[in-house]
Design a protein around this motif. Structure first.
Motif, short mmCIF file in Angstrom:
data_model
loop_
_atom_site.label_atom_id
_atom_site.label_comp_id
_atom_site.label_asym_id
_atom_site.label_seq_id
_atom_site.Cartn_x
_atom_site.Cartn_y
_atom_site.Cartn_z
N SER A 48 38.38 41.54 42.37
CA SER A 48 38.51 42.46 43.50
C SER A 48 39.85 42.17 44.18
CB SER A 48 37.37 42.24 44.49
OG SER A 48 37.51 40.97 45.11
N ASP A 49 40.26 43.06 45.06
CA ASP A 49 41.52 42.84 45.80
C ASP A 49 41.48 41.53 46.57
OD1 ASP A 49 42.50 45.21 44.83
OD2 ASP A 49 42.20 46.33 46.70
N VAL A 50 40.34 41.22 47.17
CA VAL A 50 40.22 39.98 47.93
C VAL A 50 40.36 38.77 47.01
CG1 VAL A 50 38.62 38.58 49.30
CG2 VAL A 50 38.82 41.02 49.74
N ASN A 51 39.69 38.81 45.87
CA ASN A 51 39.77 37.70 44.93
C ASN A 51 41.18 37.58 44.34
OD1 ASN A 51 37.11 37.03 45.30
ND2 ASN A 51 36.39 38.12 43.50
N LEU A 52 41.82 38.72 44.07
CA LEU A 52 43.17 38.69 43.53
C LEU A 52 44.14 38.06 44.54
CD1 LEU A 52 45.14 39.32 41.30
CD2 LEU A 52 45.33 41.64 42.21
N ARG A 53 44.01 38.41 45.81
CA ARG A 53 44.87 37.80 46.84
C ARG A 53 44.63 36.29 46.91
NH1 ARG A 53 43.62 42.58 49.71
NH2 ARG A 53 42.05 41.51 50.94
N ALA A 54 43.39 35.87 46.78
CA ALA A 54 43.08 34.44 46.81
C ALA A 54 43.70 33.73 45.61
CB ALA A 54 41.56 34.23 46.83
N VAL A 55 43.60 34.32 44.44
CA VAL A 55 44.20 33.73 43.24
C VAL A 55 45.71 33.63 43.40
CG1 VAL A 55 44.69 34.17 40.79
CG2 VAL A 55 42.36 34.38 41.65
N LEU A 56 46.35 34.69 43.90
CA LEU A 56 47.80 34.66 44.11
C LEU A 56 48.19 33.58 45.11
CD1 LEU A 56 48.66 38.46 44.10
CD2 LEU A 56 49.29 36.76 42.38
N ALA A 57 47.41 33.43 46.17
CA ALA A 57 47.70 32.40 47.18
C ALA A 57 47.65 31.01 46.55
CB ALA A 57 46.72 32.50 48.34
N VAL A 58 46.66 30.76 45.70
CA VAL A 58 46.55 29.46 45.04
C VAL A 58 47.71 29.24 44.08
CG1 VAL A 58 45.19 28.11 43.40
CG2 VAL A 58 44.04 29.29 45.28
N LEU A 59 48.03 30.25 43.27
CA LEU A 59 49.11 30.10 42.29
C LEU A 59 50.47 29.90 42.97
CD1 LEU A 59 48.07 32.79 39.65
CD2 LEU A 59 47.85 30.29 39.49
N ILE A 60 50.73 30.66 44.04
CA ILE A 60 51.99 30.50 44.76
C ILE A 60 52.05 29.13 45.41
CG2 ILE A 60 53.35 31.36 46.70
CD1 ILE A 60 52.33 34.20 45.89
N SER A 61 50.96 28.68 45.95
CA SER A 61 50.91 27.34 46.56
C SER A 61 51.19 26.28 45.51
CB SER A 61 49.55 27.12 47.20
OG SER A 61 49.46 25.82 47.71
N ARG A 62 50.59 26.40 44.32
CA ARG A 62 50.82 25.44 43.24
C ARG A 62 52.27 25.42 42.79
NH1 ARG A 62 45.96 26.00 38.83
NH2 ARG A 62 44.27 25.32 40.19
N SER A 63 52.94 26.55 42.89
CA SER A 63 54.33 26.63 42.42
C SER A 63 55.32 26.16 43.49
CB SER A 63 54.67 28.04 41.99
OG SER A 63 54.77 28.89 43.11
N GLY A 64 54.82 25.67 44.62
CA GLY A 64 55.70 25.15 45.66
C GLY A 64 55.87 26.09 46.83
#
Length: 68
Positions: A5-21
């Motif tokens: 869902s859009d909410v889950n996609l935003r959460a995944v992006l937040a985690v991935l961007i955080s992991r990348s610094g």
């Protein structure tokens, strides 16, 4: 889980961007190529639930690692 869902996609992006610094830079050409690929086919995502979360991956294109 078949899709995000859009909410889950935003959460995944937040985690991935955080992991990348905290920053991910994407060139316009890379972004446009992902949106409008020359082959006329957009990427197919595989979303799998794991025991501890979610696994996201790109489905291989035909002929890519499949022997066809």
């Amino acid at each position: 889980m078949r899709y995000l869902s859009d909410v889950n996609l935003r959460a995944v992006l937040a985690v991935l961007i955080s992991r990348s610094g905290g920053t991910v830079e994407i060139a316009n050409t890379e972004l446009y190529d992902a949106m409008l690929p020359d082959q006329g086919r957009t990427e197919t995502f595989v979303v799998e639930e794991t025991a501890t979360g979610v696994r996201l991956s790109l489905a291989p294109r035909r002929g890519e690692g499949t022997g066809t």
